[in-house]
Design an enzyme around this catalytic site. Sequence first.
Site, short mmCIF file in Angstrom:
data_model
loop_
_atom_site.label_atom_id
_atom_site.label_comp_id
_atom_site.label_asym_id
_atom_site.label_seq_id
_atom_site.Cartn_x
_atom_site.Cartn_y
_atom_site.Cartn_z
N GLY A 111 -1.07 3.51 9.29
CA GLY A 111 -0.38 3.56 10.58
C GLY A 111 -1.26 3.36 11.79
O GLY A 111 -0.85 3.64 12.91
N HIS A 149 -8.24 1.00 -4.41
CA HIS A 149 -9.17 0.88 -3.29
C HIS A 149 -9.90 2.22 -3.16
O HIS A 149 -9.32 3.20 -2.69
CB HIS A 149 -8.38 0.53 -2.02
CG HIS A 149 -9.24 0.34 -0.81
ND1 HIS A 149 -8.72 0.18 0.46
CD2 HIS A 149 -10.59 0.27 -0.66
CE1 HIS A 149 -9.72 0.03 1.32
NE2 HIS A 149 -10.86 0.09 0.67
N ASP A 188 -4.77 3.60 -2.38
CA ASP A 188 -5.94 4.11 -1.67
C ASP A 188 -6.35 5.45 -2.25
O ASP A 188 -5.56 6.41 -2.24
CB ASP A 188 -5.62 4.29 -0.18
CG ASP A 188 -5.44 2.95 0.53
OD1 ASP A 188 -6.36 2.13 0.45
OD2 ASP A 188 -4.38 2.75 1.14
N PHE A 248 -6.74 6.44 7.16
CA PHE A 248 -5.33 6.71 7.48
C PHE A 248 -4.53 5.42 7.59
O PHE A 248 -5.07 4.39 8.02
CB PHE A 248 -5.22 7.48 8.81
CG PHE A 248 -5.86 8.82 8.73
CD1 PHE A 248 -5.15 9.92 8.26
CD2 PHE A 248 -7.20 8.98 9.08
CE1 PHE A 248 -5.76 11.16 8.16
CE2 PHE A 248 -7.82 10.21 8.97
CZ PHE A 248 -7.11 11.32 8.51
N GLY A 307 0.87 -1.23 4.39
CA GLY A 307 1.50 0.05 4.07
C GLY A 307 2.70 0.34 4.95
O GLY A 307 3.85 0.20 4.56
N SER A 314 0.84 -1.20 0.00
CA SER A 314 0.00 0.00 0.00
C SER A 314 0.88 1.26 0.00
O SER A 314 1.55 1.57 0.99
CB SER A 314 -0.92 0.01 1.23
OG SER A 314 -1.64 1.22 1.25
N ASP A 355 -7.03 -5.37 5.52
CA ASP A 355 -6.39 -4.10 5.17
C ASP A 355 -6.33 -3.22 6.41
O ASP A 355 -7.37 -2.81 6.93
CB ASP A 355 -7.19 -3.41 4.05
CG ASP A 355 -6.53 -2.12 3.56
OD1 ASP A 355 -5.39 -1.83 3.97
OD2 ASP A 355 -7.19 -1.42 2.76
N GLY A 356 -5.10 -2.93 6.86
CA GLY A 356 -4.91 -1.99 7.96
C GLY A 356 -4.27 -2.61 9.19
O GLY A 356 -4.74 -3.62 9.71
N GLY A 357 -3.15 -2.03 9.61
CA GLY A 357 -2.53 -2.44 10.85
C GLY A 357 -1.78 -3.77 10.79
O GLY A 357 -1.48 -4.37 11.82
C1 DX5 Z 1 -6.62 2.71 5.17
C2 DX5 Z 1 -6.12 2.10 3.88
C3 DX5 Z 1 -5.03 1.09 4.02
C4 DX5 Z 1 -3.73 1.61 4.55
C5 DX5 Z 1 -3.08 0.53 5.36
O1 DX5 Z 1 -7.65 3.59 4.89
O2 DX5 Z 1 -7.18 1.47 3.20
O3 DX5 Z 1 -4.79 0.47 2.75
O4 DX5 Z 1 -2.83 1.98 3.54
O5 DX5 Z 1 -1.98 1.10 5.94
P1 DX5 Z 1 -1.23 0.47 7.19
O6 DX5 Z 1 -0.61 -0.82 6.71
O7 DX5 Z 1 -0.24 1.50 7.53
O8 DX5 Z 1 -2.26 0.24 8.25
ZN ZN Z 2 -6.67 0.30 1.42
#
Ligand code: DX5
Ligand code: ZN
Length: 221
Positions: A146, A67, A36, A144, A198, A9, A176-178
């Site tokens: 992180g 996305h 994103d 967001f 990401g 990401s 997706d996320g964290g």
């Molecule tokens: C959040 C996004 C994710 C994000 C994940 O709105 O959809 O794709 O990039 O990022 P990390 O891996 O940092 O949680």
């Molecule tokens: Zn995403």
Amino acid sequence: MHGIHISASILAADWSNLGQAVREAEVAGADSIHIDIMDGHYVHNLTLGIKTIPCLKPHTTLPLIVHLEISNPDSFIADFAEVGSNMIVVQEDTCPDLAATIEKIHGYGIQAGVAVNPDRPLDTVIDFLDRIDLLLLMSVFPGFGGQQLLTWVLPKVEEARKRADALKTPPFIGLDGGINQRTIQACVNAGADFLAIGTAIYGGGSVKDNIRILRCLSMTP
Ligand code: DX5
Ligand code: ZN
């Protein structure tokens, strides 16, 4: 060697050099690039746009997964399809007629994904599992990078995995996320076979080492 699909990401990458970010991900063995798109309305953030897709194309042969974290995604499907997206993922709660949206995306000859927010049930998507390519379960509230993975989403992954495995051609069950070195094994153990990552790829250290370690952890039970 491969097992879990790792989608890098670029939200967390250096936006002054996205070409390099996707090249590095490809060399390191990522399976796709996750882009994103946020509109300041569905989520309180603004990110990349339609033009990002053709700008990245010359830098990678990896599939570009868009996305759409935007309101009214239907009105942008044509734009993102025509510039070369390989998959478009919509948020289920932004689609009044999800069947039509999926059909529209497939009509452009590209893959279709549906994302479900942490606090939303599987009800609206379960009947569509046989006609989508990715069910993306959000493990953070969108907007967001992180953020911390919400572990209470993991039982939903287990449920989706069961439902998908009952099908002849199951879609990817994604998170997706964290997702990072500490959380990746719980994600895989719950049944996810697609991970959008990401910060744990672009947030520090070398992209190559980060992906290598994540890949390795995803393969150890
Ligand atoms: C959040 C996004 C994710 C994000 C994940 O709105 O959809 O794709 O990039 O990022 P990390 O891996 O940092 O949680
Ligand atoms: Zn995403």
